[in-house]
Write a protein that holds these residues in place. Structure first.
Motif, short mmCIF file in Angstrom:
data_model
loop_
_atom_site.label_atom_id
_atom_site.label_comp_id
_atom_site.label_asym_id
_atom_site.label_seq_id
_atom_site.Cartn_x
_atom_site.Cartn_y
_atom_site.Cartn_z
N GLU A 131 0.51 -1.18 0.08
CA GLU A 131 -0.39 -0.26 -0.05
C GLU A 131 1.11 0.73 0.08
O GLU A 131 0.32 1.97 -0.53
CB GLU A 131 -0.75 -0.41 1.20
N ARG A 132 2.25 1.24 0.64
CA ARG A 132 3.14 2.45 0.66
C ARG A 132 4.13 2.68 -0.54
O ARG A 132 4.96 3.46 -0.46
CB ARG A 132 4.19 2.56 1.89
N LYS A 133 4.12 1.30 -1.30
CA LYS A 133 4.73 1.55 -2.70
C LYS A 133 6.25 1.58 -1.72
O LYS A 133 6.50 1.87 -2.47
CB LYS A 133 4.67 3.13 -3.46
N ILE A 134 6.78 0.53 -1.23
CA ILE A 134 7.26 -0.31 -0.72
C ILE A 134 8.37 -1.56 -1.77
O ILE A 134 7.57 -2.30 -2.62
CB ILE A 134 7.33 -1.02 0.25
N PHE A 135 9.47 -0.86 -2.50
CA PHE A 135 10.03 -1.57 -3.49
C PHE A 135 10.72 -3.35 -3.03
O PHE A 135 10.37 -3.86 -3.40
CB PHE A 135 11.52 -1.19 -4.69
N GLY A 136 11.25 -3.06 -1.64
CA GLY A 136 11.80 -3.96 -1.15
C GLY A 136 12.02 -4.09 -0.33
O GLY A 136 11.60 -3.03 0.36
N THR A 137 12.79 -5.16 0.47
CA THR A 137 12.35 -4.99 1.49
C THR A 137 13.98 -5.57 2.78
O THR A 137 14.53 -5.76 1.75
CB THR A 137 11.39 -6.66 2.38
N LYS A 138 14.02 -5.42 3.80
CA LYS A 138 15.97 -6.33 4.36
C LYS A 138 15.50 -6.60 5.51
O LYS A 138 13.98 -5.66 6.28
CB LYS A 138 16.56 -5.03 4.66
N MET A 139 15.80 -7.93 5.67
CA MET A 139 16.29 -8.78 7.11
C MET A 139 17.61 -8.93 7.30
O MET A 139 18.31 -9.75 6.47
CB MET A 139 14.93 -9.76 7.27
N ARG A 140 18.18 -9.38 8.49
CA ARG A 140 19.65 -9.15 8.53
C ARG A 140 19.48 -10.32 9.94
O ARG A 140 18.50 -10.70 10.97
CB ARG A 140 20.31 -7.40 9.61
N SER A 141 20.98 -11.40 9.55
CA SER A 141 20.93 -12.45 10.49
C SER A 141 22.21 -12.01 10.98
O SER A 141 22.86 -11.00 10.30
CB SER A 141 20.92 -13.78 9.83
N VAL A 142 23.71 -12.87 11.73
CA VAL A 142 24.01 -12.33 11.87
C VAL A 142 25.29 -13.46 12.72
O VAL A 142 24.59 -14.42 12.98
CB VAL A 142 24.93 -11.18 13.54
N ILE A 143 26.58 -13.43 11.70
CA ILE A 143 27.07 -14.49 12.15
C ILE A 143 29.04 -14.35 12.49
O ILE A 143 29.25 -13.35 12.25
CB ILE A 143 27.46 -15.26 10.25
N HIS A 144 28.61 -15.33 13.66
CA HIS A 144 30.08 -14.65 14.62
C HIS A 144 30.97 -15.94 14.19
O HIS A 144 32.47 -15.23 14.43
CB HIS A 144 29.86 -14.21 15.83
N GLU A 145 31.23 -17.20 14.14
CA GLU A 145 32.02 -18.14 14.12
C GLU A 145 31.64 -19.19 12.62
O GLU A 145 30.58 -19.24 12.11
CB GLU A 145 31.77 -18.93 15.51
N PRO A 146 32.60 -19.40 12.15
CA PRO A 146 32.73 -20.76 10.69
C PRO A 146 32.24 -21.55 11.15
O PRO A 146 32.53 -22.77 11.20
CB PRO A 146 34.11 -20.63 10.48
N ASN A 147 30.72 -21.60 11.79
CA ASN A 147 29.68 -22.77 12.10
C ASN A 147 29.69 -23.48 10.83
O ASN A 147 28.28 -22.48 10.07
CB ASN A 147 29.31 -22.20 12.96
N PRO A 148 29.42 -24.52 10.39
CA PRO A 148 28.96 -25.17 8.79
C PRO A 148 27.26 -25.14 8.94
O PRO A 148 26.21 -24.29 8.12
CB PRO A 148 29.08 -25.98 8.26
N SER A 149 26.95 -25.50 9.88
CA SER A 149 25.55 -25.67 10.69
C SER A 149 24.80 -24.74 10.71
O SER A 149 23.68 -24.63 10.38
CB SER A 149 25.38 -26.87 11.35
#
Length: 296
Positions: A131-149
């Protein structure tokens, strides 16, 4: 989806401004802007002050569609007005494409990462965004360590929600941030790249996404992602680097453009005159634009 806005984000020269601090980060953003916590007495007054700050930025002549491709908004900013127009309409009139932050913050750290908290009202939010004519969204996660799972869980969650967003004809920005202070940052980035590639390769030809990533330790480490046919654009967060440092690192990465928040507003202050404010913002915009467009 607005075709002219799609083309601007895909092919335009410039960067995306991040104006989406919310919740717990708002008092810090205001304090850095010269508005201390004792200058407002409740949450409503706090959000009034932050909207004043964002209005000042957005209405500045330095905040122009000639250099700024898009702007990411906080939900309240989307629902408020600037000079009698909803914020997204005001931005669109300046030639700036509006995006909306839709995540509800981060869950506690587990397996070296922080997933997003559940977004229980996503469908309702996407309806209002349309309704507000927004084109896109954004959502954030954070990675602290190289943990594959852990990293796989981050990417799986991001793409699962991104597909729901795409189904409403809105463009998702997927932001799995790698903590710039984490040990083995480069290893985390390698795992992240591979997990994102798997998800991109599973998208259909009518599904495109954007990525917002920390500037990689190794220059051009995300080249495959930038060139992938299902990726509209890859943008970079400043992630705690100073503007000068973020710009220098950004210049080393072909095809990667900025989506800075703190690094954009670092020199702005509520007590500046209009001339001082506009000069400070123009200087920041010029330097970030240069780093996004002119590579080493």
């Amino acid at each position: 989806m607005n075709n002219s806005q799609f083309d601007k984000i895909k092919n335009g020269k410039g960067f995306i401004a991040a104006l989406d601090q919310s919740g717990g980060s708002t008092p810090k953003a205001l304090a850095e802007y010269g508005v201390p916590e004792n200058s407002y007495s409740n949450e409503d007054e706090m959000f009034d002050r932050v909207h004043q700050m964002r209005t000042r930025i957005i209405t500045s002549p330095a905040f122009s569609g000639d250099q700024i491709l898009g702007a990411i908004l906080f939900e309240q900013t989307m629902d408020r007005e600037i000079e009698g127009k909803y914020t997204a309409d005001f931005l669109a009139d300046k030639g700036i494409v509006p995006f909306l932050k839709v995540d509800k913050g981060l869950a506690d750290q587990e397996n070296g990462v922080q997933l997003m908290k559940p977004i229980h009202d996503l469908d309702e939010t996407l309806g209002r965004a349309t309704e507000r004519k927004i084109f896109g969204t954004k959502m954030r996660s954070v990675i602290h360590e190289p943990n594959p799972s852990g990293i796989k869980a981050v990417v799986d969650q991001q793409f699962e929600i991104a597909k729901r967003i795409l189904a409403t004809d809105i463009m998702p920005i997927i932001e799995p941030e790698v903590n710039i202070h984490s040990e083995n940052k480069e290893k985390s980035e390698e795992i992240l790249r591979d997990e994102i590639m798997k998800q991109l390769n599973d998208l259909s030809e009518d599904q495109n996404v954007m990525l917002k990533l920390s500037i990689p330790t190794r220059a051009n480490a995300y080249k495959e992602l930038i060139e992938h046919p299902r990726v509209l654009r890859v943008v970079a967060l400043s992630g705690g680097y100073s503007r000068d440092e973020a710009n220098e690192k950004l210049k080393e990465n072909d095809g990667l453009i900025a989506s800075f928040s703190r690094a954009l507003a670092a020199d702005l202050n509520a007590n500046q005159s209009e001339e001082e404010f506009n000069e400070a913002l123009q200087s920041a915009v010029d330097s970030i634009y240069d780093a996004s467009v002119n590579k080493k």
